[in-house]
Write a protein that holds these residues in place. Structure first.
Motif, PDB file in Angstrom:
ATOM      1  N   ARG A 128       0.834  -1.209   0.000  1.00  0.00           N
ATOM      2  CA  ARG A 128       0.000   0.000   0.000  1.00  0.00           C
ATOM      3  C   ARG A 128       0.866   1.256   0.000  1.00  0.00           C
ATOM      4  NH1 ARG A 128      -5.433  -0.636   0.979  1.00  0.00           N
ATOM      5  NH2 ARG A 128      -6.079  -2.771   1.489  1.00  0.00           N
ATOM      6  N   ASP A 129       1.946   1.221   0.774  1.00  0.00           N
ATOM      7  CA  ASP A 129       2.854   2.367   0.811  1.00  0.00           C
ATOM      8  C   ASP A 129       3.520   2.573  -0.549  1.00  0.00           C
ATOM      9  OD1 ASP A 129       2.242   2.714   3.483  1.00  0.00           O
ATOM     10  OD2 ASP A 129       4.024   1.636   4.203  1.00  0.00           O
ATOM     11  N   ILE A 130       3.907   1.476  -1.201  1.00  0.00           N
ATOM     12  CA  ILE A 130       4.557   1.577  -2.507  1.00  0.00           C
ATOM     13  C   ILE A 130       3.604   2.152  -3.542  1.00  0.00           C
ATOM     14  CG2 ILE A 130       5.531   0.228  -4.415  1.00  0.00           C
ATOM     15  CD1 ILE A 130       6.608  -1.706  -2.260  1.00  0.00           C
ATOM     16  N   VAL A 131       2.381   1.661  -3.549  1.00  0.00           N
ATOM     17  CA  VAL A 131       1.395   2.145  -4.521  1.00  0.00           C
ATOM     18  C   VAL A 131       1.100   3.625  -4.284  1.00  0.00           C
ATOM     19  CG1 VAL A 131      -1.008   1.907  -5.312  1.00  0.00           C
ATOM     20  CG2 VAL A 131       0.402  -0.134  -4.924  1.00  0.00           C
ATOM     21  N   ALA A 132       1.077   4.038  -3.017  1.00  0.00           N
ATOM     22  CA  ALA A 132       0.869   5.454  -2.708  1.00  0.00           C
ATOM     23  C   ALA A 132       2.005   6.298  -3.269  1.00  0.00           C
ATOM     24  CB  ALA A 132       0.744   5.646  -1.201  1.00  0.00           C
ATOM     25  N   ILE A 133       3.237   5.812  -3.158  1.00  0.00           N
ATOM     26  CA  ILE A 133       4.378   6.528  -3.726  1.00  0.00           C
ATOM     27  C   ILE A 133       4.247   6.614  -5.240  1.00  0.00           C
ATOM     28  CG2 ILE A 133       6.877   6.429  -4.102  1.00  0.00           C
ATOM     29  CD1 ILE A 133       7.107   5.120  -1.326  1.00  0.00           C
ATOM     30  N   GLU A 134       3.743   5.531  -5.833  1.00  0.00           N
ATOM     31  CA  GLU A 134       3.561   5.510  -7.292  1.00  0.00           C
ATOM     32  C   GLU A 134       2.413   6.403  -7.743  1.00  0.00           C
ATOM     33  OE1 GLU A 134       5.119   0.970  -8.269  1.00  0.00           O
ATOM     34  OE2 GLU A 134       3.026   1.290  -7.702  1.00  0.00           O
ATOM     35  N   GLY A 135       1.563   6.826  -6.804  1.00  0.00           N
ATOM     36  CA  GLY A 135       0.443   7.698  -7.131  1.00  0.00           C
ATOM     37  C   GLY A 135      -0.722   6.988  -7.797  1.00  0.00           C
ATOM     38  N   ALA A 136      -0.845   5.686  -7.556  1.00  0.00           N
ATOM     39  CA  ALA A 136      -1.917   4.899  -8.177  1.00  0.00           C
ATOM     40  C   ALA A 136      -2.970   4.534  -7.133  1.00  0.00           C
ATOM     41  CB  ALA A 136      -1.342   3.634  -8.807  1.00  0.00           C
ATOM     42  N   ASP A 137      -4.140   4.104  -7.622  1.00  0.00           N
ATOM     43  CA  ASP A 137      -5.181   3.587  -6.738  1.00  0.00           C
ATOM     44  C   ASP A 137      -4.832   2.164  -6.334  1.00  0.00           C
ATOM     45  OD1 ASP A 137      -6.682   5.927  -6.912  1.00  0.00           O
ATOM     46  OD2 ASP A 137      -7.733   5.234  -8.713  1.00  0.00           O
ATOM     47  N   TYR A 138      -5.147   1.823  -5.083  1.00  0.00           N
ATOM     48  CA  TYR A 138      -4.793   0.494  -4.583  1.00  0.00           C
ATOM     49  C   TYR A 138      -5.915  -0.490  -4.877  1.00  0.00           C
ATOM     50  CZ  TYR A 138      -2.631  -3.071  -1.698  1.00  0.00           C
ATOM     51  OH  TYR A 138      -2.024  -4.221  -1.274  1.00  0.00           O
ATOM     52  N   ASP A 139      -5.587  -1.556  -5.599  1.00  0.00           N
ATOM     53  CA  ASP A 139      -6.536  -2.613  -5.922  1.00  0.00           C
ATOM     54  C   ASP A 139      -5.923  -3.940  -5.484  1.00  0.00           C
ATOM     55  OD1 ASP A 139      -8.248  -4.495  -6.944  1.00  0.00           O
ATOM     56  OD2 ASP A 139      -8.141  -3.802  -9.023  1.00  0.00           O
ATOM     57  N   PRO A 140      -6.343  -4.490  -4.331  1.00  0.00           N
ATOM     58  CA  PRO A 140      -5.707  -5.708  -3.813  1.00  0.00           C
ATOM     59  C   PRO A 140      -5.826  -6.904  -4.744  1.00  0.00           C
ATOM     60  CG  PRO A 140      -7.694  -5.167  -2.565  1.00  0.00           C
ATOM     61  CD  PRO A 140      -7.396  -3.989  -3.437  1.00  0.00           C
ATOM     62  N   SER A 141      -6.822  -6.899  -5.641  1.00  0.00           N
ATOM     63  CA  SER A 141      -6.983  -8.036  -6.542  1.00  0.00           C
ATOM     64  C   SER A 141      -5.833  -8.158  -7.538  1.00  0.00           C
ATOM     65  CB  SER A 141      -8.308  -7.920  -7.301  1.00  0.00           C
ATOM     66  OG  SER A 141      -8.281  -6.848  -8.226  1.00  0.00           O
ATOM     67  N   LYS A 142      -5.047  -7.103  -7.674  1.00  0.00           N
ATOM     68  CA  LYS A 142      -3.912  -7.144  -8.600  1.00  0.00           C
ATOM     69  C   LYS A 142      -2.706  -7.867  -8.006  1.00  0.00           C
ATOM     70  CE  LYS A 142      -4.980  -2.786 -10.990  1.00  0.00           C
ATOM     71  NZ  LYS A 142      -4.469  -1.424 -11.301  1.00  0.00           N
ATOM     72  N   PHE A 143      -2.767  -8.171  -6.718  1.00  0.00           N
ATOM     73  CA  PHE A 143      -1.590  -8.667  -6.023  1.00  0.00           C
ATOM     74  C   PHE A 143      -1.835 -10.055  -5.441  1.00  0.00           C
ATOM     75  CE2 PHE A 143      -1.714  -3.955  -5.184  1.00  0.00           C
ATOM     76  CZ  PHE A 143      -0.852  -3.627  -6.228  1.00  0.00           C
ATOM     77  N   LEU A 144      -0.745 -10.743  -5.140  1.00  0.00           N
ATOM     78  CA  LEU A 144      -0.826 -12.023  -4.456  1.00  0.00           C
ATOM     79  C   LEU A 144      -1.312 -11.843  -3.032  1.00  0.00           C
ATOM     80  CD1 LEU A 144       2.643 -13.384  -5.616  1.00  0.00           C
ATOM     81  CD2 LEU A 144       0.439 -14.401  -6.245  1.00  0.00           C
ATOM     82  N   LYS A 145      -2.055 -12.815  -2.527  1.00  0.00           N
ATOM     83  CA  LYS A 145      -2.446 -12.812  -1.129  1.00  0.00           C
ATOM     84  C   LYS A 145      -1.283 -13.330  -0.281  1.00  0.00           C
ATOM     85  CE  LYS A 145      -7.312 -13.758  -2.175  1.00  0.00           C
ATOM     86  NZ  LYS A 145      -8.423 -14.730  -2.020  1.00  0.00           N
ATOM     87  N   PRO A 146      -1.059 -12.733   0.890  1.00  0.00           N
ATOM     88  CA  PRO A 146       0.000 -13.252   1.768  1.00  0.00           C
ATOM     89  C   PRO A 146      -0.169 -14.735   2.082  1.00  0.00           C
ATOM     90  CG  PRO A 146      -0.755 -11.126   2.560  1.00  0.00           C
ATOM     91  CD  PRO A 146      -1.692 -11.522   1.456  1.00  0.00           C
ATOM     92  N   GLU A 147      -1.419 -15.171   2.228  1.00  0.00           N
ATOM     93  CA  GLU A 147      -1.676 -16.582   2.526  1.00  0.00           C
ATOM     94  C   GLU A 147      -1.215 -17.491   1.393  1.00  0.00           C
ATOM     95  OE1 GLU A 147      -4.949 -14.116   4.510  1.00  0.00           O
ATOM     96  OE2 GLU A 147      -3.838 -14.127   2.608  1.00  0.00           O
ATOM     97  N   THR A 148      -1.307 -16.996   0.159  1.00  0.00           N
ATOM     98  CA  THR A 148      -0.880 -17.781  -0.999  1.00  0.00           C
ATOM     99  C   THR A 148       0.631 -17.979  -0.993  1.00  0.00           C
ATOM    100  OG1 THR A 148      -2.743 -16.974  -2.304  1.00  0.00           O
ATOM    101  CG2 THR A 148      -0.868 -17.875  -3.516  1.00  0.00           C
ATOM    102  N   VAL A 149       1.349 -16.909  -0.700  1.00  0.00           N
ATOM    103  CA  VAL A 149       2.805 -17.007  -0.625  1.00  0.00           C
ATOM    104  C   VAL A 149       3.209 -17.928   0.525  1.00  0.00           C
ATOM    105  CG1 VAL A 149       4.949 -15.721  -0.368  1.00  0.00           C
ATOM    106  CG2 VAL A 149       3.031 -14.707  -1.627  1.00  0.00           C
ATOM    107  N   ALA A 150       2.536 -17.793   1.659  1.00  0.00           N
ATOM    108  CA  ALA A 150       2.829 -18.651   2.812  1.00  0.00           C
ATOM    109  C   ALA A 150       2.585 -20.119   2.484  1.00  0.00           C
ATOM    110  CB  ALA A 150       1.977 -18.230   4.006  1.00  0.00           C
ATOM    111  N   ALA A 151       1.530 -20.399   1.743  1.00  0.00           N
ATOM    112  CA  ALA A 151       1.231 -21.782   1.361  1.00  0.00           C
ATOM    113  C   ALA A 151       2.336 -22.348   0.477  1.00  0.00           C
ATOM    114  CB  ALA A 151      -0.116 -21.848   0.639  1.00  0.00           C
ATOM    115  N   ALA A 152       2.886 -21.509  -0.416  1.00  0.00           N
ATOM    116  CA  ALA A 152       3.981 -21.968  -1.275  1.00  0.00           C
ATOM    117  C   ALA A 152       5.227 -22.269  -0.462  1.00  0.00           C
ATOM    118  CB  ALA A 152       4.270 -20.914  -2.347  1.00  0.00           C
ATOM    119  N   VAL A 153       5.509 -21.426   0.536  1.00  0.00           N
ATOM    120  CA  VAL A 153       6.654 -21.662   1.412  1.00  0.00           C
ATOM    121  C   VAL A 153       6.464 -22.966   2.189  1.00  0.00           C
ATOM    122  CG1 VAL A 153       7.893 -20.817   3.446  1.00  0.00           C
ATOM    123  CG2 VAL A 153       7.264 -19.230   1.612  1.00  0.00           C
TER     124      VAL A 153
END
Length: 225
Positions: free
Chosen positions: A178-203
């Motif tokens: 969220r902080d990065i997207v704010a720096i980029e000046g874009a609207d935040y859309d969580p559907s564009k990103f991986l879920k933390p749970e998904t990454v954790a499942a891969a680990v």
């Protein structure tokens, strides 16, 4: 049960990795001492905290002295870049990114190698897509992640009794994102990103891979759905 130490466990992906490993591992939750870390330890009944600043090498050495055997070490702690060009990035920013994202991981790994060797352990480095390619404005961050990839590859060759996995996720839905997207000046859309749970499942899946296989690199990209 086997023991796993997870850095950056107080929130985000690190906390989700802890939750994913809790049913199968005794946990050491690494992070700066905080209410968030203590709350997670209470949630994951039986988990212990490992409250240390990874960049304080004296404190880190003292904290690791009691760890004599370790089955899993997950490096999840890290910081993002300020998204400046090479021309605009001061030396202090380079030092900060390399110290947190690379040197701290190298030093913690070095200190815990005897414990990992004793257990025939598994080291997992949570890297980034930036550890495989460089985008404009991301050069210092990518340099730290390319270095982390080299650390993992070198460790794998030097320590044949260990399994060493690098995980290269795309952008993840976290507070940092969220902080990065704010720096980029874009609207935040969580559907564009991986879920933390998904990454954790891969680990967790890499760690649970049977011992006749060595999962070296895991690449995850968001599908946007």
């Amino acid at each position: 049960m086997p023991t796993a130490l997870i850095t950056g466990a107080s929130r985000g992906v690190g906390a989700q990795i802890a939750r994913a490993l809790a049913p199968t591992h005794d946990l050491l939750l690494g992070g700066r001492g905080s209410a968030e870390l203590d709350t997670l330890a209470m949630e994951l009944d039986g988990a212990a905290t490992f409250p240390v600043d990874l960049t304080d090498h004296d404190s880190l050495e003292a904290a690791t002295e009691a760890v004599t055997s370790l089955d899993v070490l997950v490096h999840s702690a890290g910081v993002a870049s300020s998204l400046e060009s090479v021309a605009d990035t001061p030396a202090d920013e380079w030092r900060y990114l390399l110290e947190v994202n690379l040197i701290a991981a190298a030093e913690l790994t070095r200190l815990l190698l005897p414990a990992l060797r004793a257990a025939g352990g598994h080291v997992v480095f949570l890297n980034s897509g930036a550890g495989m390619r460089v985008n404009p404005g991301w050069t210092p961050y990518a340099a730290s992640k390319f270095g982390l990839r080299a650390l993992a590859d070198g460790l794998r060759l030097e320590e044949p009794s260990l399994r060493v996995t690098s995980v290269f996720p795309g952008r993840i839905d976290t507070d940092m994102q969220r902080d990065i997207v704010a720096i980029e000046g874009a609207d935040y859309d969580p559907s564009k990103f991986l879920k933390p749970e998904t990454v954790a499942a891969a680990v967790a899946h890499a760690i649970s891979t049977p011992s006749d296989a060595h999962p070296t690199d895991v690449v995850l990209r968001p599908t946007g759905r």
